[in-house]
Design a protein around this motif. Structure first.
Motif, PDB file in Angstrom:
ATOM      1  N   SER A 296      -5.640  10.293  -7.443  1.00  0.00           N
ATOM      2  CA  SER A 296      -5.261  11.754  -7.937  1.00  0.00           C
ATOM      3  C   SER A 296      -3.998  12.179  -7.371  1.00  0.00           C
ATOM      4  CB  SER A 296      -6.438  12.947  -7.615  1.00  0.00           C
ATOM      5  OG  SER A 296      -6.347  13.065  -6.043  1.00  0.00           O
ATOM      6  N   ASP A 297      -3.712  11.920  -6.095  1.00  0.00           N
ATOM      7  CA  ASP A 297      -2.324  12.270  -5.497  1.00  0.00           C
ATOM      8  C   ASP A 297      -1.203  11.577  -6.120  1.00  0.00           C
ATOM      9  OD1 ASP A 297      -3.696  13.868  -3.739  1.00  0.00           O
ATOM     10  OD2 ASP A 297      -3.952  12.329  -2.152  1.00  0.00           O
ATOM     11  N   LEU A 298      -1.375  10.304  -6.424  1.00  0.00           N
ATOM     12  CA  LEU A 298      -0.415   9.549  -6.854  1.00  0.00           C
ATOM     13  C   LEU A 298      -0.211   9.934  -8.403  1.00  0.00           C
ATOM     14  CD1 LEU A 298       1.621   7.178  -6.594  1.00  0.00           C
ATOM     15  CD2 LEU A 298      -0.016   5.593  -7.297  1.00  0.00           C
ATOM     16  N   SER A 299      -1.396  10.351  -9.125  1.00  0.00           N
ATOM     17  CA  SER A 299      -1.323  10.588 -10.534  1.00  0.00           C
ATOM     18  C   SER A 299      -0.450  11.753 -10.842  1.00  0.00           C
ATOM     19  CB  SER A 299      -2.695  10.876 -11.121  1.00  0.00           C
ATOM     20  OG  SER A 299      -2.801  11.288 -12.228  1.00  0.00           O
ATOM     21  N   LEU A 300      -0.854  12.879  -9.983  1.00  0.00           N
ATOM     22  CA  LEU A 300      -0.042  14.072  -9.932  1.00  0.00           C
ATOM     23  C   LEU A 300       1.393  13.856  -9.595  1.00  0.00           C
ATOM     24  CD1 LEU A 300      -0.014  17.176 -10.525  1.00  0.00           C
ATOM     25  CD2 LEU A 300      -0.559  17.251  -8.012  1.00  0.00           C
ATOM     26  N   ALA A 301       1.827  13.248  -8.383  1.00  0.00           N
ATOM     27  CA  ALA A 301       3.308  12.874  -8.114  1.00  0.00           C
ATOM     28  C   ALA A 301       4.036  12.344  -9.271  1.00  0.00           C
ATOM     29  CB  ALA A 301       3.401  12.275  -6.893  1.00  0.00           C
ATOM     30  N   ILE A 302       3.366  11.299  -9.825  1.00  0.00           N
ATOM     31  CA  ILE A 302       4.121  10.621 -10.950  1.00  0.00           C
ATOM     32  C   ILE A 302       4.148  11.280 -12.212  1.00  0.00           C
ATOM     33  CG2 ILE A 302       4.611   8.320 -12.086  1.00  0.00           C
ATOM     34  CD1 ILE A 302       5.329   8.399  -9.176  1.00  0.00           C
ATOM     35  N   GLY A 303       2.944  11.702 -12.515  1.00  0.00           N
ATOM     36  CA  GLY A 303       2.731  12.510 -13.789  1.00  0.00           C
ATOM     37  C   GLY A 303       3.547  13.767 -13.995  1.00  0.00           C
ATOM     38  N   SER A 304       3.927  14.440 -12.853  1.00  0.00           N
ATOM     39  CA  SER A 304       5.043  15.561 -12.981  1.00  0.00           C
ATOM     40  C   SER A 304       6.308  15.314 -13.030  1.00  0.00           C
ATOM     41  CB  SER A 304       4.650  16.310 -11.642  1.00  0.00           C
ATOM     42  OG  SER A 304       3.368  16.742 -11.533  1.00  0.00           O
ATOM     43  N   LYS A 305       6.707  13.902 -13.280  1.00  0.00           N
ATOM     44  CA  LYS A 305       8.136  13.397 -13.278  1.00  0.00           C
ATOM     45  C   LYS A 305       8.453  13.016 -14.617  1.00  0.00           C
ATOM     46  CE  LYS A 305       8.529  13.991  -8.613  1.00  0.00           C
ATOM     47  NZ  LYS A 305       9.794  14.865  -7.990  1.00  0.00           N
ATOM     48  N   ARG A 306       9.784  13.015 -15.091  1.00  0.00           N
ATOM     49  CA  ARG A 306      10.187  12.447 -16.111  1.00  0.00           C
ATOM     50  C   ARG A 306      10.969  11.075 -16.037  1.00  0.00           C
ATOM     51  NH1 ARG A 306      11.751  18.250 -15.937  1.00  0.00           N
ATOM     52  NH2 ARG A 306      10.410  19.268 -17.281  1.00  0.00           N
ATOM     53  N   PRO A 307      11.280  10.551 -17.052  1.00  0.00           N
ATOM     54  CA  PRO A 307      12.110   9.272 -17.242  1.00  0.00           C
ATOM     55  C   PRO A 307      13.479   9.502 -16.731  1.00  0.00           C
ATOM     56  CG  PRO A 307      10.912   9.551 -19.300  1.00  0.00           C
ATOM     57  CD  PRO A 307      10.679  10.773 -18.619  1.00  0.00           C
ATOM     58  N   GLY A 308      13.818   8.605 -15.867  1.00  0.00           N
ATOM     59  CA  GLY A 308      15.095   8.969 -14.897  1.00  0.00           C
ATOM     60  C   GLY A 308      15.171   9.409 -13.574  1.00  0.00           C
TER      61      GLY A 308
ATOM     62  N   ILE B 276       0.907  -1.101   0.147  1.00  0.00           N
ATOM     63  CA  ILE B 276       0.016  -0.219   0.141  1.00  0.00           C
ATOM     64  C   ILE B 276       0.806   1.143   0.049  1.00  0.00           C
ATOM     65  CG2 ILE B 276      -1.871   1.182   1.294  1.00  0.00           C
ATOM     66  CD1 ILE B 276      -2.731  -1.424   2.397  1.00  0.00           C
ATOM     67  N   ILE B 277       1.008   1.780  -1.173  1.00  0.00           N
ATOM     68  CA  ILE B 277       1.605   3.102  -1.278  1.00  0.00           C
ATOM     69  C   ILE B 277       1.162   4.472  -0.449  1.00  0.00           C
ATOM     70  CG2 ILE B 277       2.709   4.822  -2.863  1.00  0.00           C
ATOM     71  CD1 ILE B 277       2.829   2.692  -4.850  1.00  0.00           C
ATOM     72  N   THR B 278       1.653   4.978   0.389  1.00  0.00           N
ATOM     73  CA  THR B 278       1.365   6.016   1.189  1.00  0.00           C
ATOM     74  C   THR B 278       1.993   7.312   0.969  1.00  0.00           C
ATOM     75  OG1 THR B 278       2.691   5.514   2.881  1.00  0.00           O
ATOM     76  CG2 THR B 278       0.620   4.300   3.094  1.00  0.00           C
ATOM     77  N   LYS B 279       2.950   7.424   0.530  1.00  0.00           N
ATOM     78  CA  LYS B 279       3.699   8.601   0.340  1.00  0.00           C
ATOM     79  C   LYS B 279       4.692   8.585  -0.896  1.00  0.00           C
ATOM     80  CE  LYS B 279       4.233  10.106   5.264  1.00  0.00           C
ATOM     81  NZ  LYS B 279       5.058  10.666   6.218  1.00  0.00           N
ATOM     82  N   ILE B 280       4.872   9.796  -1.583  1.00  0.00           N
ATOM     83  CA  ILE B 280       5.823   9.748  -2.557  1.00  0.00           C
ATOM     84  C   ILE B 280       6.587  11.166  -2.432  1.00  0.00           C
ATOM     85  CG2 ILE B 280       6.299  10.338  -5.233  1.00  0.00           C
ATOM     86  CD1 ILE B 280       5.272   7.501  -4.892  1.00  0.00           C
ATOM     87  N   ASP B 281       8.026  10.851  -2.159  1.00  0.00           N
ATOM     88  CA  ASP B 281       8.840  12.042  -1.837  1.00  0.00           C
ATOM     89  C   ASP B 281       8.199  12.569  -0.476  1.00  0.00           C
ATOM     90  OD1 ASP B 281      10.552  11.706  -3.954  1.00  0.00           O
ATOM     91  OD2 ASP B 281       9.456  12.930  -5.229  1.00  0.00           O
ATOM     92  N   ASN B 282       7.918  11.879   0.405  1.00  0.00           N
ATOM     93  CA  ASN B 282       7.141  12.277   1.674  1.00  0.00           C
ATOM     94  C   ASN B 282       6.085  13.097   1.628  1.00  0.00           C
ATOM     95  OD1 ASN B 282       9.451  10.912   3.239  1.00  0.00           O
ATOM     96  ND2 ASN B 282      10.817  12.644   2.415  1.00  0.00           N
ATOM     97  N   VAL B 283       5.394  13.115   0.598  1.00  0.00           N
ATOM     98  CA  VAL B 283       4.162  13.661   0.188  1.00  0.00           C
ATOM     99  C   VAL B 283       3.139  12.697   0.514  1.00  0.00           C
ATOM    100  CG1 VAL B 283       2.569  15.281  -1.336  1.00  0.00           C
ATOM    101  CG2 VAL B 283       4.786  15.488  -0.952  1.00  0.00           C
ATOM    102  N   ASN B 284       2.086  12.860   1.441  1.00  0.00           N
ATOM    103  CA  ASN B 284       1.008  11.895   1.666  1.00  0.00           C
ATOM    104  C   ASN B 284       0.243  11.490   0.062  1.00  0.00           C
ATOM    105  OD1 ASN B 284       1.525  11.840   4.323  1.00  0.00           O
ATOM    106  ND2 ASN B 284      -0.231  13.352   4.609  1.00  0.00           N
ATOM    107  N   ILE B 285      -0.044  10.352  -0.120  1.00  0.00           N
ATOM    108  CA  ILE B 285      -0.835   9.767  -1.062  1.00  0.00           C
ATOM    109  C   ILE B 285      -1.918   9.237  -0.685  1.00  0.00           C
ATOM    110  CG2 ILE B 285      -0.862   8.081  -3.287  1.00  0.00           C
ATOM    111  CD1 ILE B 285       1.015  10.491  -3.510  1.00  0.00           C
ATOM    112  N   ASP B 286      -3.199  10.077  -0.478  1.00  0.00           N
ATOM    113  CA  ASP B 286      -4.320   9.818   0.162  1.00  0.00           C
ATOM    114  C   ASP B 286      -5.345   8.769  -0.960  1.00  0.00           C
ATOM    115  OD1 ASP B 286      -3.722  10.678   2.310  1.00  0.00           O
ATOM    116  OD2 ASP B 286      -4.772  12.633   2.222  1.00  0.00           O
ATOM    117  N   GLY B 287      -4.948   9.265  -2.290  1.00  0.00           N
ATOM    118  CA  GLY B 287      -5.791   8.558  -3.453  1.00  0.00           C
ATOM    119  C   GLY B 287      -5.135   8.477  -4.584  1.00  0.00           C
TER     120      GLY B 287
END
Length: 505
Positions: A365-377, A352-363
């Motif tokens: 949309s949080d994970l979508s934004l956290a990963i979608g804002s990043k680039r390969p590498g 169960i993923i709860t944080k990305i880069d120490n930012v809470n992943i409640d649902g």
């Protein structure tokens, strides 16, 4: 990895496995990208001003309006009047997403004359040399784009690139010393803070409305209608937004851009209290990519996901898989793609993923934004729960080919450039349609070249540039290194043949 990713379609792969390719100007950068500054457009160094703390709230509204209005433009979308591209005057995303009322009235309208735009929207100047950010749906299908400044000066705009996954577009007009807005750090936006929405609703140029941020991280399942890999984590506001506001500015009381207005939630198609904007940080990343690389660089974590905050989704998953998961916060990992960043980092099914880069992943949309804002590498810190214990790992994101390096347009395959894949016809299908050759279109990319000419999944492509095709390799050989107009003959589901063309990207 590609086949493995296809298996993860259920339960919201948006953003996490997103990799829709978007084209623009060609530039190639293959340096180490971690911690590299890709910025061309400016970010404000100011903090948001809460209304009433520095002078009266009305003074703050006036100052923000004076800053914003000159940088917000009208975008006129002219289209060739063909059955596949014709749209009614003033049509924008609200008809596309919510417009039952508009759709019923549409048949009563006459087709717009050739010298009138097919659609109107808004845009925001984000650099003094004429770069403009807007919505993908505002510019979609245009044969010509015209930009009108608040001072009525008119320009013909060049479309640099679009990203259906975020509904963002980048345009360019040729001038210098233009008024422009700085991007704010949208991560610092707070629910309850005052905001202004500035655009050109209902043909009323330079309209300013005020409201507050009603919510953050809204996933309202809008962009799935124009992209298979949508990234939705909208800022919700009660500032009045109507037809024509699409692509306009949502600003704080400094006049800094915190979002790009994109949609409303409405049964009538007009303002009913809820508007949604793409967060500035995500929008800025997209336009930076389009300008610098010619395409959007988007990373994959490589997990199938179940949003534990979505009661209905959890219930459906439990019934389908005979499990007893409980609703709550976080993302339950339902699958892990082979050779993905998640697999390399040791993430497993059931975590169960709860944080990305120490930012809470409640649902989701949080994970979508956290990963979608990043680039390969890019590397992300992932906090997850396994067997009741918290763990932390680092995952390197990869592109849809499983690579961690950045790519340019020149690195793309033929199928990526034209936006589709192809399967050879079986003998049964050939007999059924009376064909000697052809391929079945698969995984047609929304907004891609094939999509633009009307090809959808399961259509049969018979000829490319006058030559019969029987495999994906045939198409790749015909179009590899090809420049110019591509002629395509295809059959629809009724067996009707159509010939259309596009310029090879």
């Amino acid at each position: 990895m590609k086949n493995q990713l296809k298996k993860l379609a259920p339960f919201a792969l948006v953003g996490i496995l997103s990799g829709a390719t978007t084209f623009g100007a060609i530039n190639y950068f293959n340096e180490e990208q971690n911690n590299t500054d890709f910025s061309y457009f400016t970010t404000s160094g100011k903090n948001s001003i809460p209304a009433g703390l520095n002078g009266s709230s009305s003074d703050n509204f006036v100052k923000a309006s004076k800053t914003t209005v000159p940088a917000v433009v009208t975008i006129r979308n002219y289209q060739n009047n063909t059955p596949s591209s014709g749209r009614s005057m003033d049509q924008d995303i609200f008809e596309f997403f919510f417009g039952e009322g508009f759709r019923n009235n549409r048949s009563q309208r006459q087709e717009a004359p050739k010298d009138l735009p097919s659609g109107l929207g808004s845009g925001v100047i984000i650099s003094p040399d004429g770069y403009i950010i807007s919505n993908n749906h505002v510019v979609a299908g245009a044969s010509k784009l015209e930009v009108v400044l608040s001072n009525k000066k008119t320009y013909t705009a060049t479309l640099i690139g679009t990203d259906p996954s975020t509904d963002i577009a980048l345009l360019k007009i040729e001038d210098k010393g233009l008024p422009y807005l700085n991007f704010a750090n949208s991560d610092l936006v707070e629910v309850g803070q005052w905001v202004l929405a500035v655009g050109n609703p209902l043909g009323l140029n330079s309209t300013v409305t005020a409201g507050i941020v009603s919510a953050k991280g809204r996933n309202i399942d809008l962009l799935s209608q124009q992209s298979r890999t949508p990234i939705e984590s909208f800022i919700q506001t009660d500032a009045a937004i109507n037809k024509g506001n699409s692509g306009g500015a949502l600003v704080n009381l400094n006049g800094d851009l915190i979002g790009i207005n994109s949609a409303i939630s409405s049964s009538s198609g007009y303002y009913e209290g809820y508007g949604f904007a793409v967060p500035a940080n995500l929008a800025k990343k997209v336009v930076e990519d389009i300008k610098k690389f010619g395409l959007v660089q988007r990373g994959f974590l490589g997990v199938g996901s179940l949003d534990l905050s979505n009661d209905l989704q959890v219930k459906t998953y439990n019934q389908r898989n005979k499990t007893s998961l409980k609703s709550g916060k976080g993302i339950y990992v339902t699958d892990v793609a082979k050779n993905s960043g998640a697999e390399d980092a040791g993430i497993k099914i059931g975590d169960i993923i709860t944080k990305i880069d120490n930012v809470n992943i409640d649902g989701f949309s949080d994970l979508s934004l956290a990963i979608g804002s990043k680039r390969p590498g890019d590397k992300v810190s992932v906090t997850y729960i396994r067997a009741g214990k918290e763990h932390k790992t680092t995952a390197a994101l990869k592109d849809q080919k499983g690579n961690t390096s950045l790519r340019s347009k020149a690195d793309l395959s033929v199928t990526e450039k034209i936006g589709g894949e192809f399967e050879s016809l079986s003998d049964r299908v050939k007999v059924s349609y009376g064909l000697n050759s052809g391929v079945i279109a698969r995984n047609i990319v929304d907004g891609g070249e094939l999509s633009k000419i009307g090809v959808v999944d399961n259509y049969i492509i018979m000829e490319i540039n006058g030559k019969p095709v029987n495999s994906q390799k045939d198409i790749e050989n015909l179009l590899k290194n090809y420049k110019g107009t591509v002629s395509v003959v295809y059959l629809d589901e009724y067996g009707r043949a159509t010939r259309r063309g596009f310029t090879m990207p």
